[in-house]
Design an enzyme around this catalytic site. Structure first.
Site, PDB file in Angstrom:
ATOM      1  N   GLY A   1     -24.494   3.202   3.847  1.00  0.00           N
ATOM      2  CA  GLY A   1     -23.460   4.307   2.757  1.00  0.00           C
ATOM      3  C   GLY A   1     -23.769   3.433   1.644  1.00  0.00           C
ATOM      4  O   GLY A   1     -23.984   1.643   0.876  1.00  0.00           O
ATOM      5  N   VAL A   2     -24.716   4.302   0.642  1.00  0.00           N
ATOM      6  CA  VAL A   2     -25.350   4.071  -0.687  1.00  0.00           C
ATOM      7  C   VAL A   2     -24.264   4.107  -2.032  1.00  0.00           C
ATOM      8  O   VAL A   2     -25.104   5.035  -2.736  1.00  0.00           O
ATOM      9  CB  VAL A   2     -26.852   3.371  -1.379  1.00  0.00           C
ATOM     10  CG1 VAL A   2     -27.583   2.481  -0.058  1.00  0.00           C
ATOM     11  CG2 VAL A   2     -26.942   5.284  -0.739  1.00  0.00           C
ATOM     12  N   GLY A   3     -23.782   4.287  -1.620  1.00  0.00           N
ATOM     13  CA  GLY A   3     -21.742   5.300  -2.876  1.00  0.00           C
ATOM     14  C   GLY A   3     -22.028   3.708  -3.396  1.00  0.00           C
ATOM     15  O   GLY A   3     -22.835   3.137  -3.827  1.00  0.00           O
TER      16      GLY A   3
ATOM     17  N   VAL B   1     -20.545   1.391  -3.962  1.00  0.00           N
ATOM     18  CA  VAL B   1     -20.368  -0.260  -4.028  1.00  0.00           C
ATOM     19  C   VAL B   1     -21.835  -0.572  -3.132  1.00  0.00           C
ATOM     20  O   VAL B   1     -22.432  -1.446  -3.586  1.00  0.00           O
ATOM     21  CB  VAL B   1     -19.848  -0.938  -2.901  1.00  0.00           C
ATOM     22  CG1 VAL B   1     -20.171  -2.630  -2.866  1.00  0.00           C
ATOM     23  CG2 VAL B   1     -18.698  -0.263  -3.253  1.00  0.00           C
TER      24      VAL B   1
ATOM     25  N   LYS C   1       0.859  -0.683   0.595  1.00  0.00           N
ATOM     26  CA  LYS C   1       0.718  -0.327   0.219  1.00  0.00           C
ATOM     27  C   LYS C   1       1.221   1.318   0.293  1.00  0.00           C
ATOM     28  O   LYS C   1       1.744   1.343   0.335  1.00  0.00           O
ATOM     29  CB  LYS C   1      -1.359  -0.144   1.476  1.00  0.00           C
ATOM     30  CG  LYS C   1      -2.133   0.968   1.083  1.00  0.00           C
ATOM     31  CD  LYS C   1      -4.122   0.268   0.882  1.00  0.00           C
ATOM     32  CE  LYS C   1      -4.492   0.573   0.689  1.00  0.00           C
ATOM     33  NZ  LYS C   1      -5.492   0.452  -0.150  1.00  0.00           N
TER      34      LYS C   1
HETATM   35  P1  NAD Z   1     -18.566   5.458  -1.976  1.00  0.00           P
HETATM   36  O1  NAD Z   1     -17.243   6.915  -1.360  1.00  0.00           O
HETATM   37  O2  NAD Z   1     -18.571   5.673  -2.653  1.00  0.00           O
HETATM   38  O3  NAD Z   1     -19.144   5.388  -0.989  1.00  0.00           O
HETATM   39  C1  NAD Z   1     -19.583   5.414   0.494  1.00  0.00           C
HETATM   40  C2  NAD Z   1     -20.672   6.235   0.960  1.00  0.00           C
HETATM   41  O4  NAD Z   1     -20.832   6.096   2.292  1.00  0.00           O
HETATM   42  C3  NAD Z   1     -21.243   7.105   0.498  1.00  0.00           C
HETATM   43  O5  NAD Z   1     -22.329   8.032  -0.002  1.00  0.00           O
HETATM   44  C4  NAD Z   1     -20.886   8.400   1.935  1.00  0.00           C
HETATM   45  O6  NAD Z   1     -21.705   9.468   1.535  1.00  0.00           O
HETATM   46  C5  NAD Z   1     -21.773   7.561   2.850  1.00  0.00           C
HETATM   47  N1  NAD Z   1     -21.100   7.206   4.418  1.00  0.00           N
HETATM   48  C6  NAD Z   1     -20.447   8.447   4.612  1.00  0.00           C
HETATM   49  N2  NAD Z   1     -20.342   8.485   5.722  1.00  0.00           N
HETATM   50  C7  NAD Z   1     -21.391   7.275   6.653  1.00  0.00           C
HETATM   51  C8  NAD Z   1     -22.455   7.757   7.539  1.00  0.00           C
HETATM   52  N3  NAD Z   1     -21.825   7.809   8.677  1.00  0.00           N
HETATM   53  N4  NAD Z   1     -22.914   7.217   7.104  1.00  0.00           N
HETATM   54  C9  NAD Z   1     -23.502   6.256   7.022  1.00  0.00           C
HETATM   55  N5  NAD Z   1     -22.931   6.839   5.141  1.00  0.00           N
HETATM   56  C10 NAD Z   1     -22.072   7.093   5.432  1.00  0.00           C
HETATM   57  O7  NAD Z   1     -17.283   4.053  -1.240  1.00  0.00           O
HETATM   58  P2  NAD Z   1     -17.600   2.710  -2.083  1.00  0.00           P
HETATM   59  O8  NAD Z   1     -16.456   2.639  -3.531  1.00  0.00           O
HETATM   60  O9  NAD Z   1     -18.636   3.050  -2.087  1.00  0.00           O
HETATM   61  O10 NAD Z   1     -16.910   1.639  -1.091  1.00  0.00           O
HETATM   62  C11 NAD Z   1     -17.434   1.345   0.131  1.00  0.00           C
HETATM   63  C12 NAD Z   1     -16.323   0.501   1.706  1.00  0.00           C
HETATM   64  O11 NAD Z   1     -16.584  -0.013   0.408  1.00  0.00           O
HETATM   65  C13 NAD Z   1     -15.741   1.835   2.046  1.00  0.00           C
HETATM   66  O12 NAD Z   1     -15.231   1.723   2.794  1.00  0.00           O
HETATM   67  C14 NAD Z   1     -14.691   1.289   0.301  1.00  0.00           C
HETATM   68  O13 NAD Z   1     -12.837   1.204   1.409  1.00  0.00           O
HETATM   69  C15 NAD Z   1     -14.439  -0.161   1.006  1.00  0.00           C
HETATM   70  N6  NAD Z   1     -13.876  -1.010  -0.490  1.00  0.00           N
HETATM   71  C16 NAD Z   1     -14.223  -0.610  -1.587  1.00  0.00           C
HETATM   72  C17 NAD Z   1     -14.402  -1.029  -2.808  1.00  0.00           C
HETATM   73  C18 NAD Z   1     -14.060  -0.494  -4.543  1.00  0.00           C
HETATM   74  O14 NAD Z   1     -14.476  -1.420  -5.196  1.00  0.00           O
HETATM   75  N7  NAD Z   1     -15.124   0.057  -4.244  1.00  0.00           N
HETATM   76  C19 NAD Z   1     -13.785  -2.735  -2.630  1.00  0.00           C
HETATM   77  C20 NAD Z   1     -12.950  -2.705  -1.516  1.00  0.00           C
HETATM   78  C21 NAD Z   1     -13.453  -1.901   0.146  1.00  0.00           C
END
Ligand code: NAD
Length: 366
Positions: free
Chosen positions: A191-193, A195, A91
């Site tokens: 968290g509906v980002g 993923v 990393k």
């Molecule tokens: P993202 O930033 O697109 O989505 C995260 C979402 O969480 C956002 O919509 C944000 O507004 C919301 N959020 C933040 N704080 C919050 C809270 N306190 N309560 C409710 N919602 C909250 O990120 P992502 O790419 O969807 O990743 C989500 C998680 O999965 C992260 O922890 C990331 O490290 C992990 N992850 C992602 C991937 C990937 O392929 N994107 C791979 C492995 C792990």
């Protein structure tokens, strides 16, 4: 946990900490002209080159950055191993403000540092890094993944991550309810980002009763309307009467405050480092009768995606096929945890370490 770890560095010293965590190499990179300050940590390369993203963050101090990169790179070793990939764990962190400091020269200088490691470390996107940054890095090194599809990359890894998380959830349901069907199960996605939103699609398709929460109210409303799912207040997530809690936002949401409030039978989500303390909170969940699907296994879809990009001849269908192994591995971990009376996170680490040891032995030249 991070504060404890910081104290640990002060007590054990730099080499003491690196020795305790088992790292092979830690590289400090500095460039006066661009202001670049970065640390690249290579934890283990027994299975292959160390692949792991670059995170840019406004750390309070250098120790905090060091602890973060040491902890994250170790996690990548386990994630790659448990997923059956021929990759090690690494990393990088860049210290500073991603909004103001990133320029073409800054990213290319970082790329040159990555290149100087000759392929022992391969970088990818992480927090505050974008595809465009990876493109600049790729101008100085070929040891970079996360490139856009137009440049032969794998594109957005989130759909694969969501698919793996969904399969981990199904395996957890199989273990706890005797069937992996999620139909009718009450599931809250926190968290509906990137993923979370794809995960919701899988769950809706399977006729689960989905609830969603996010600090971004607009995202919640749009998705709730699109799929006809229920929006819930973000601070209500831990108290809901649900079958499954899916953390898909931030880490450390399983802690002293939240675990006593949970009413679910399963925790299964994509967020990294969900357990604030891997040991203590892993056992607290067991005491509450909650089955925990190890995060670094079920969110490995993103890593599987970039691994395939690194191998070349990227094929999206093959990536999804590889992610399917998460289901069986998850069941194996539950069985091992029960057999050895350890928590599921420990069981997952044990399996990951076993593969490194066994394959490492095969790789020794005879
Ligand atoms: P993202 O930033 O697109 O989505 C995260 C979402 O969480 C956002 O919509 C944000 O507004 C919301 N959020 C933040 N704080 C919050 C809270 N306190 N309560 C409710 N919602 C909250 O990120 P992502 O790419 O969807 O990743 C989500 C998680 O999965 C992260 O922890 C990331 O490290 C992990 N992850 C992602 C991937 C990937 O392929 N994107 C791979 C492995 C792990």
């Amino acid at each position: 946990m991070e504060i404890k770890a910081l104290e640990k560095v002060e007590q054990a010293g730099l080499f003491g900490t690196v020795a305790q965590m088992g790292h092979e190499q830690v590289v400090f990179c500095y460039d006066e002209a661009t202001g670049l300050k970065s640390i690249i940590a290579i934890h283990n390369t027994v299975l292959g080159p160390a692949l792991g993203g670059t995170r840019m963050w406004h750390y309070n101090d250098e120790h905090e950055a060091l602890i973060d990169v040491l902890r994250l790179s170790r996690g990548m070793t386990f994630k790659a191993s448990i997923s059956g990939l021929n990759l090690g764990g690494g990393k990088a962190v860049i210290i500073g403000d991603a909004k103001t400091m990133k320029t073409e020269a800054f990213m290319r200088r970082f790329g040159k540092f990555v290149n100087s490691l000759g392929g022992k470390y391969i970088t990818a996107e992480d927090v505050n890094m974008k595809t465009a940054d990876m493109e600049y890095i790729s101008m100085e090194t070929k040891h970079v993944t996360g490139l856009p599809e137009s440049l032969g990359g794998g594109g957005d890894p989130s759909p694969v991550t969501a698919y793996g998380t969904y399969l981990g959830m199904k395996a957890s349901a199989k273990r706890v309810f005797g069937s992996d069907s999620l139909e009718g199960k009450k599931i809250v996605v926190q968290g509906v980002g990137q993923v979370g939103m794809y995960l919701v699609e899988h769950l809706v398709k399977e006729k689960a009763q989905v609830m969603i929460a996010d600090i971004n109210e607009e995202k919640v409303q749009v998705l709730a309307k699109k799929h006809g799912v229920k929006a819930v207040a973000q601070d209500a997530v831990y108290d809901l009467d649900v079958d499954i809690y899916a953390p898909c936002a931030l880490g450390a949401t399983l802690n002293d405050d939240t675990i006593p409030r949970l009413k679910c039978s399963i925790v299964s989500g994509a967020a990294n480092n969900q357990l604030k303390d891997e040991i203590k909170h892993g056992y607290m969940l067991i005491d509450r009768g909650i089955t925990y699907a190890p995060d670094f296994l079920i969110n490995a879809g993103g890593l599987i995606n970039v691994y395939n990009e690194y191998l070349g001849n990227y094929n999206r269908a093959r990536v999804f096929e590889q992610a399917e192994k998460i289901y069986t591995t998850c069941l194996n971990i539950f069985a091992l945890a029960e057999q050895e009376k350890i928590n599921t996170q420990e069981a997952a680490i044990k399996l990951a370490e076993k593969r490194i040891e066994e394959v490492g032995r095969v790789r020794i030249p005879r």
